[in-house]
Design an enzyme around this catalytic site. Sequence first.
Site, PDB file in Angstrom:
ATOM      1  N   GLU A 157     -24.620  -4.697  -9.937  1.00  0.00           N
ATOM      2  CA  GLU A 157     -25.506  -4.262  -8.551  1.00  0.00           C
ATOM      3  C   GLU A 157     -24.411  -3.615  -7.671  1.00  0.00           C
ATOM      4  O   GLU A 157     -22.909  -3.931  -7.772  1.00  0.00           O
ATOM      5  CB  GLU A 157     -25.594  -5.877  -8.176  1.00  0.00           C
TER       6      GLU A 157
ATOM      7  N   CYS B 145     -38.614  14.579  22.914  1.00  0.00           N
ATOM      8  CA  CYS B 145     -38.851  15.377  24.176  1.00  0.00           C
ATOM      9  C   CYS B 145     -38.034  16.050  24.049  1.00  0.00           C
ATOM     10  O   CYS B 145     -36.927  16.421  24.033  1.00  0.00           O
ATOM     11  CB  CYS B 145     -38.753  13.925  25.042  1.00  0.00           C
TER      12      CYS B 145
ATOM     13  N   SER C  44     -36.247  -7.005 -15.929  1.00  0.00           N
ATOM     14  CA  SER C  44     -36.152  -8.040 -14.058  1.00  0.00           C
ATOM     15  C   SER C  44     -36.434  -9.409 -14.398  1.00  0.00           C
ATOM     16  O   SER C  44     -36.594  -9.205 -15.152  1.00  0.00           O
ATOM     17  CB  SER C  44     -36.996  -6.917 -13.616  1.00  0.00           C
TER      18      SER C  44
ATOM     19  N   ASP D 213       1.004  -1.211  -0.041  1.00  0.00           N
ATOM     20  CA  ASP D 213      -0.174   0.240  -0.146  1.00  0.00           C
ATOM     21  C   ASP D 213       0.738   1.226   0.174  1.00  0.00           C
ATOM     22  O   ASP D 213       1.069   2.103  -0.583  1.00  0.00           O
ATOM     23  CB  ASP D 213      -0.924   0.002   1.127  1.00  0.00           C
TER      24      ASP D 213
ATOM     25  N   GLU E 275       3.634   2.051  -0.909  1.00  0.00           N
ATOM     26  CA  GLU E 275       4.403   1.924  -3.001  1.00  0.00           C
ATOM     27  C   GLU E 275       3.493   1.994  -3.572  1.00  0.00           C
ATOM     28  O   GLU E 275       3.304   3.519  -4.715  1.00  0.00           O
ATOM     29  CB  GLU E 275       5.266   0.295  -3.459  1.00  0.00           C
TER      30      GLU E 275
ATOM     31  N   ARG F 234     -31.107   1.817 -12.198  1.00  0.00           N
ATOM     32  CA  ARG F 234     -31.683   1.073 -12.954  1.00  0.00           C
ATOM     33  C   ARG F 234     -33.504   2.556 -13.529  1.00  0.00           C
ATOM     34  O   ARG F 234     -33.740   2.409 -14.585  1.00  0.00           O
ATOM     35  CB  ARG F 234     -32.194  -0.109 -12.443  1.00  0.00           C
TER      36      ARG F 234
ATOM     37  N   CYS G 289     -34.610  15.004  30.507  1.00  0.00           N
ATOM     38  CA  CYS G 289     -34.924  13.716  30.923  1.00  0.00           C
ATOM     39  C   CYS G 289     -34.408  12.296  31.694  1.00  0.00           C
ATOM     40  O   CYS G 289     -33.534  12.386  30.731  1.00  0.00           O
ATOM     41  CB  CYS G 289     -35.972  13.520  29.588  1.00  0.00           C
TER      42      CYS G 289
ATOM     43  N   LYS H 249     -27.573 -14.223  -6.120  1.00  0.00           N
ATOM     44  CA  LYS H 249     -28.351 -12.758  -5.985  1.00  0.00           C
ATOM     45  C   LYS H 249     -27.981 -11.768  -5.403  1.00  0.00           C
ATOM     46  O   LYS H 249     -28.542 -11.451  -3.916  1.00  0.00           O
ATOM     47  CB  LYS H 249     -29.893 -13.671  -6.759  1.00  0.00           C
TER      48      LYS H 249
HETATM   49  S1  IVH Z   1     -30.071 -10.589 -14.298  1.00  0.00           S
HETATM   50  C1  IVH Z   1     -32.130  -9.961 -16.854  1.00  0.00           C
HETATM   51  N1  IVH Z   1     -27.983 -10.688 -12.114  1.00  0.00           N
HETATM   52  O1  IVH Z   1     -31.680  -8.330  -9.540  1.00  0.00           O
HETATM   53  C2  IVH Z   1     -31.311 -10.079 -16.305  1.00  0.00           C
HETATM   54  N2  IVH Z   1     -29.648  -9.670 -12.035  1.00  0.00           N
HETATM   55  O2  IVH Z   1     -35.519  -8.524 -10.886  1.00  0.00           O
HETATM   56  C3  IVH Z   1     -31.720  -9.528 -15.302  1.00  0.00           C
HETATM   57  N3  IVH Z   1     -29.378  -8.783  -9.750  1.00  0.00           N
HETATM   58  O3  IVH Z   1     -32.726  -5.647 -11.218  1.00  0.00           O
HETATM   59  C4  IVH Z   1     -30.310  -9.301 -14.103  1.00  0.00           C
HETATM   60  N4  IVH Z   1     -28.056  -9.905  -8.535  1.00  0.00           N
HETATM   61  O4  IVH Z   1     -29.977  -5.398 -10.378  1.00  0.00           O
HETATM   62  C5  IVH Z   1     -28.826 -10.163 -12.963  1.00  0.00           C
HETATM   63  N5  IVH Z   1     -26.504 -11.936 -10.828  1.00  0.00           N
HETATM   64  C6  IVH Z   1     -27.509 -11.384 -10.790  1.00  0.00           C
HETATM   65  C7  IVH Z   1     -28.121 -10.118  -9.964  1.00  0.00           C
HETATM   66  C8  IVH Z   1     -29.325  -9.356 -10.455  1.00  0.00           C
HETATM   67  C9  IVH Z   1     -28.443  -9.011  -8.529  1.00  0.00           C
HETATM   68  C10 IVH Z   1     -30.703  -7.926  -9.810  1.00  0.00           C
HETATM   69  C11 IVH Z   1     -30.603  -7.216 -10.313  1.00  0.00           C
HETATM   70  C12 IVH Z   1     -31.818  -7.103 -11.269  1.00  0.00           C
HETATM   71  C13 IVH Z   1     -32.628  -7.522 -10.045  1.00  0.00           C
HETATM   72  C14 IVH Z   1     -33.634  -8.761 -10.679  1.00  0.00           C
END
Ligand code: IVH
Length: 680
Positions: free
Chosen positions: A185, A436, A90, A41, A43, A145, A441, A124
């Site tokens: 994300e 309050c 989504s 760190d 460096e 998004r 108090c 996810k």
């Molecule tokens: S794929 C069409 N991969 O979950 C593909 N989404 O409703 C859509 N999310 O808004 C996204 N981890 O932000 C994908 N490994 C992952 C994810 C991921 C989180 C979120 C994403 C999306 C929501 C799905």
Amino acid sequence: MTQHPESESLAELNAEAERLREQIRHHNYRYYVLDDPEITDAEYDVLMRRLEALESRHPELRTPDSPTQRVGAAPSEKFGIVTHRKPMLSLANAMSAEEMREFDARIKRMLRSDADLEYVAEVKLDGLAVELVYEHGRLTVGSTRGDGINGEDVTANIRTIKSVPLTLIRQPHRRMPALLEVRGEVILPRRAFERLNEERVKNGEAPFANPRNAAAGSLRQLDPKVTAARPLEIFCHTPGAMEGIEFTSQWEFLEGIKAFGLRVNPRSKVCHGVDAVLDYWNRLTEERHALDYEADGVVAKINSFALQERLGEVSRSPRWAIAYKFKAQQAETVVEEIVVYVGRIGSLTPVAHLRPVQLAGVTISNASLHNLDEIRRKDVRVGDTVLIERAGDVIPYVVRVTKKGHPRAPEFQMPARCPVCNSRIVHEEGEAAYLCVNVNCPARMRESIRHFASKQALDIDGLGDKLVGQLVEREMIRELDDIYKLKLQDLEALERMGAKSAQNVLASIQRSRKTTLDRVLNGLGIRHVGEATARALAQRFKTLDAVADASEDELQSVRDVGHEVARSIREFFDEPRNRKMVARLAKVLDIAPVEEAATASWPGAGKSFVLTGTLDAMSREEAENAILAAGGRVTSSVSRKTDFVVAGADPGSKLRKAAELGVRTLSEAEFLSMLPRRST
Ligand code: IVH
């Protein structure tokens, strides 16, 4: 290092700056994305400082994508709108293994195939979806998004996230793609979330409910400097529009963007057949609590882009992907009572006392109801059966009422008077908080004294929770300055208080009289005034009286102090009771005018440090001298009184001790960046 800048041509300096930028980018990538640094760190720090020095001598050499430019854009009034080139879709959800098998069977039917499908299984992440746009390798736009079609332009904020490369890494024998959009994300790691909330509570601000909200709140700050101070991270997971580059599968995409320097989640895995995806889910269900970020399930995606295309999408979700959510940690129980707690700044927090219930191996008997608006929205009443949920390690909260009590209890009302001292409760239109008004108090008093005596304020050792509770209960302390009226015999008369400990407490109370203005201002517990603001106020006004007399306008001339903070300071000093108490306090304390600006603004000033392990950049002695010169203290062993443990290479048992006691540890890089910089 450039020794004689004037003798070198601008072209040479430019080449040097570009070389430094390349090096720093490379090391950023190793550190933030691969988590596998090649240099120390210290460096790294040297490279960064050289570049900063060069750019500040020759601002014309500065480029917008320079690593020095992560923070710097002026705060925006409002975010602009970005229309995504391709909509951000989504995901459909599966709630059970059964539904996952149905999903798999549906795809096989559509593809008229019986063979095992190849999936990529991914974590996810429970964060905030964003899109990064790279044009010819440079990050040009970062957006949220939004509704999937239009998002907010948060480019300046996204640029402050260290794991987002500002330029992509050039690939051998390949052109930079004209356009590469990736979606990902943004998350706030759990530990950072906890620290942020502690800080907020200390400053009298409402804590974030979960890391996701904290990440979203941090990314949508109008001032990128605020975002930069939050340790946000990114994981990229999905392609957007592309020109001049092609991928044939999700796996190839993930590998490809990794090579460009983008951060991808290391747990993603190719799975042959739906059973392998279910195994992945089972394993992650067990391991999710060990992750240092929140995850709410598994995303399964058909690997082949050709098959994805054939499957297409339906109602804003792709047919080729699905989210298999983790089972929520939920339980049902009955609300036995709604109790109002009074905090340090006098804020009233309603808490549901529950019939005890087991949830993920813990007995739960309380759940947060946050504030009155939340109670109204969910219409929670005593006697109702409610669903409670634990998100990560955060305290459980009431999700919703599942069965109304019979007969139904009346609606919960915030008390008009404080449940502890019976003083008036104030509530401002449009604000969730009920407060309050009585600074004295007892409930507030307990919290106020604890805060006043804390390390960051008057630093009174030995005045712990139990003792404060006893002193307030016996009305030996009714106001802050009563601390200084305590006598030895008063203390000795308390339960479980020996003569020796009474003497010790009294000695630390006496010691605390000699203090500085910033500590006193912080200690008063004025809403919105934490350590940093107290320091800024002390530097500007020099005396307690000057702060107490300052108008809202004058207060607002101080860095960090906006309209709300100024109003809260005025409200505090306008309350005659507070004003009198502060005047008495000023008489018993020996308040030094502000410390020298250089050290007073150093976060380590007045703090105690313990060094362990070897540092790269300096010897132990040099480090000690640097701390002392900047106004800190160095001690040899770790105790609860230690503020920071600096851990170099091969740290000893002190590091473990620090972890046990919850003492903040600093890496060498953190320590170095914390030291006050000498002007060059
Ligand atoms: S794929 C069409 N991969 O979950 C593909 N989404 O409703 C859509 N999310 O808004 C996204 N981890 O932000 C994908 N490994 C992952 C994810 C991921 C989180 C979120 C994403 C999306 C929501 C799905």
